[in-house]
Design a protein around this motif. Structure first.
Motif, mmCIF file in Angstrom:
data_model
loop_
_atom_site.group_PDB
_atom_site.id
_atom_site.type_symbol
_atom_site.label_atom_id
_atom_site.label_comp_id
_atom_site.label_asym_id
_atom_site.label_seq_id
_atom_site.Cartn_x
_atom_site.Cartn_y
_atom_site.Cartn_z
ATOM 1 N N ARG A 83 0.570 -1.175 -0.209
ATOM 2 C CA ARG A 83 0.301 -0.253 -0.251
ATOM 3 C C ARG A 83 1.124 1.217 0.421
ATOM 4 O O ARG A 83 1.725 1.389 0.416
ATOM 5 N N ARG A 84 0.583 2.283 -0.889
ATOM 6 C CA ARG A 84 1.538 4.098 -1.082
ATOM 7 C C ARG A 84 0.363 4.990 -0.376
ATOM 8 O O ARG A 84 -0.435 4.515 -0.409
ATOM 9 N N ASP A 85 1.412 4.976 0.410
ATOM 10 C CA ASP A 85 1.102 6.388 0.965
ATOM 11 C C ASP A 85 2.153 8.029 0.510
ATOM 12 O O ASP A 85 2.761 8.359 1.274
ATOM 13 N N GLY A 86 1.735 8.373 -0.830
ATOM 14 C CA GLY A 86 2.613 9.490 -0.805
ATOM 15 C C GLY A 86 4.142 8.955 -1.110
ATOM 16 O O GLY A 86 4.731 7.994 -2.078
ATOM 17 N N LEU A 87 5.153 9.122 -0.319
ATOM 18 C CA LEU A 87 6.403 8.599 -0.401
ATOM 19 C C LEU A 87 5.781 7.466 0.647
ATOM 20 O O LEU A 87 7.332 6.452 0.371
ATOM 21 N N ARG A 88 5.354 7.013 1.172
ATOM 22 C CA ARG A 88 5.489 5.992 2.194
ATOM 23 C C ARG A 88 4.619 4.417 1.119
ATOM 24 O O ARG A 88 4.165 4.772 0.512
ATOM 25 N N ILE A 89 5.864 2.901 2.366
ATOM 26 C CA ILE A 89 5.445 1.639 1.521
ATOM 27 C C ILE A 89 5.067 1.395 2.680
ATOM 28 O O ILE A 89 5.888 0.968 3.843
ATOM 29 N N HIS A 90 3.791 1.088 2.103
ATOM 30 C CA HIS A 90 3.731 0.428 3.434
ATOM 31 C C HIS A 90 3.286 -1.430 3.221
ATOM 32 O O HIS A 90 2.174 -1.691 2.388
ATOM 33 N N PRO A 91 3.949 -2.456 3.349
ATOM 34 C CA PRO A 91 4.178 -3.018 2.898
ATOM 35 C C PRO A 91 3.082 -4.646 3.353
ATOM 36 O O PRO A 91 2.502 -3.907 4.371
ATOM 37 N N ASP A 92 2.137 -5.430 2.537
ATOM 38 C CA ASP A 92 1.321 -5.904 3.190
ATOM 39 C C ASP A 92 1.560 -7.236 4.260
ATOM 40 O O ASP A 92 2.212 -7.864 3.983
ATOM 41 N N SER A 93 1.278 -6.301 5.279
ATOM 42 C CA SER A 93 1.174 -6.998 6.532
ATOM 43 C C SER A 93 0.600 -8.465 6.770
ATOM 44 O O SER A 93 1.407 -8.785 7.377
ATOM 45 N N ALA A 94 -0.284 -8.688 5.685
ATOM 46 C CA ALA A 94 -0.959 -10.213 5.802
ATOM 47 C C ALA A 94 0.224 -11.300 5.832
ATOM 48 O O ALA A 94 0.596 -12.194 6.180
ATOM 49 N N ALA A 95 0.635 -10.845 4.630
ATOM 50 C CA ALA A 95 1.968 -11.741 3.578
ATOM 51 C C ALA A 95 3.224 -11.770 4.569
ATOM 52 O O ALA A 95 3.715 -12.727 5.417
ATOM 53 N N PHE A 96 3.033 -10.445 5.288
ATOM 54 C CA PHE A 96 5.286 -10.379 6.327
ATOM 55 C C PHE A 96 4.509 -11.292 7.466
ATOM 56 O O PHE A 96 5.530 -11.987 7.814
ATOM 57 N N LEU A 97 3.625 -11.537 8.015
ATOM 58 C CA LEU A 97 3.295 -11.946 9.172
ATOM 59 C C LEU A 97 3.000 -13.965 9.189
ATOM 60 O O LEU A 97 3.733 -14.415 9.782
ATOM 61 N N THR A 98 3.015 -14.025 7.769
ATOM 62 C CA THR A 98 3.846 -15.597 7.312
ATOM 63 C C THR A 98 5.008 -15.639 7.336
ATOM 64 O O THR A 98 5.402 -17.106 7.826
ATOM 65 N N SER A 99 6.394 -14.658 7.760
ATOM 66 C CA SER A 99 7.567 -15.356 7.707
ATOM 67 C C SER A 99 7.375 -15.763 8.974
ATOM 68 O O SER A 99 7.116 -15.871 10.395
ATOM 69 N N PRO A 100 8.191 -17.240 9.257
ATOM 70 C CA PRO A 100 8.954 -16.690 10.670
ATOM 71 C C PRO A 100 9.146 -16.244 11.342
ATOM 72 O O PRO A 100 9.962 -15.357 11.133
ATOM 73 N N ALA A 101 9.322 -16.388 12.571
ATOM 74 C CA ALA A 101 9.857 -15.474 13.753
ATOM 75 C C ALA A 101 11.499 -16.025 14.208
ATOM 76 O O ALA A 101 11.569 -16.330 14.723
ATOM 77 N N VAL A 102 12.043 -15.370 13.149
ATOM 78 C CA VAL A 102 13.730 -15.895 13.778
ATOM 79 C C VAL A 102 14.249 -14.769 13.428
ATOM 80 O O VAL A 102 14.582 -14.412 12.694
ATOM 81 N N SER A 103 15.031 -14.113 14.727
ATOM 82 C CA SER A 103 16.445 -13.443 14.515
ATOM 83 C C SER A 103 17.400 -13.526 13.463
ATOM 84 O O SER A 103 17.396 -14.443 12.803
ATOM 85 N N ILE A 104 17.950 -12.405 12.520
ATOM 86 C CA ILE A 104 18.449 -12.046 11.781
ATOM 87 C C ILE A 104 19.721 -13.094 12.342
ATOM 88 O O ILE A 104 20.668 -13.256 11.406
ATOM 89 N N ASP A 105 20.421 -12.981 13.389
ATOM 90 C CA ASP A 105 21.494 -13.730 13.219
ATOM 91 C C ASP A 105 21.355 -15.348 13.384
ATOM 92 O O ASP A 105 22.305 -15.555 12.805
ATOM 93 N N TYR A 106 20.184 -15.917 14.185
ATOM 94 C CA TYR A 106 20.100 -17.211 13.802
ATOM 95 C C TYR A 106 19.861 -17.107 12.203
ATOM 96 O O TYR A 106 20.502 -18.899 11.221
ATOM 97 N N ALA A 107 19.151 -16.109 11.423
ATOM 98 C CA ALA A 107 18.629 -16.961 10.381
ATOM 99 C C ALA A 107 19.342 -16.446 8.719
ATOM 100 O O ALA A 107 19.840 -17.440 8.332
ATOM 101 N N VAL A 108 20.802 -15.579 9.486
ATOM 102 C CA VAL A 108 21.572 -15.538 8.282
ATOM 103 C C VAL A 108 22.893 -15.349 8.915
ATOM 104 O O VAL A 108 23.582 -15.733 8.231
#
Length: 203
Positions: A83-108
């Motif tokens: 969703r775009r609001d001027g210069l702001r970009i809002h990623p789709d929250s429903a899609a984002f919430l399907t991500s596993p909850a893993v810290s950057i340390d462990y994941a990468v």
């Protein structure tokens, strides 16, 4: 600066020949036991993992795709129809919430190649524990950090936070954390501040 058991550490390897102070990373160490932390501090080649990472965005995305494809897929899907609001970009929250909850340390970071570490001392604390709050607090003549309606008599080295409508009085005790908030009161030795999660699990 101390054998903290509530933080992760980075074991630093050899110095990079073309970057003063920057060293290779041998391994990440998560929240060690106290004796292990003391040994690492004595070794002198370990640093607290401050969780501050710098990298090119394209390199991070490539490493994410290689080591945590489910996270990368969720992020890509979230950015496919933002969703775009001027210069702001809002990623789709429903899609984002399907991500596993893993810290950057462990994941990468623990899996990526060519990871380096540089020591930094900006006088920063993430205030990640009650004991950290004690270290940063203004102390009275006996080393107590008192907040709210709190009284300490012949007491030293305590952190006391008395919430609204609460009064805490201490006599002849040392090195405690006492938090009175609402209907709850927490009392724990300062040296065991990281163990508060044990109480949370019981509750």
């Amino acid at each position: 600066s101390g054998p903290e058991t509530g933080y992760g550490y980075i074991a630093a390897g050899a110095n990079l020949p073309d970057a003063a102070g920057v060293r290779g990373v041998e391994r990440f160490v998560e929240k060690p036991a106290l004796e292990t932390a003391r040994g690492m501090l004595s070794a002198g080649s370990y640093m607290w993992n401050a969780g501050i990472f710098l990298m090119r965005a394209d390199r991070y995305l490539a490493e994410l795709a290689a080591h945590a494809p489910a996270i990368a897929a969720a992020c890509n899907k979230a950015m496919a129809a933002p969703r775009r609001d001027g210069l702001r970009i809002h990623p789709d929250s429903a899609a984002f919430l399907t991500s596993p909850a893993v810290s950057i340390d462990y994941a990468v970071m623990e899996r990526a190649a060519n990871v380096v570490v540089a020591p930094v001392d900006p006088g920063w604390s993430d205030v990640g524990s009650w004991s950290a709050l004690y270290e940063l607090g203004a102390k009275d003549a006996d080393g107590n950090v008192l907040s709210g309606n709190a009284i300490a008599v012949e007491a030293s080295g305590n952190l006391v936070r008395a919430g609204a409508g609460k009064r805490v009085a201490m006599l002849g005790v040392s090195d405690l954390i006492v938090i009175a908030h609402g209907d709850d009161i927490l009392i724990i030795p300062r040296e065991r501040a990281q163990d508060v999660k044990t109480i949370v699990e019981r509750l």
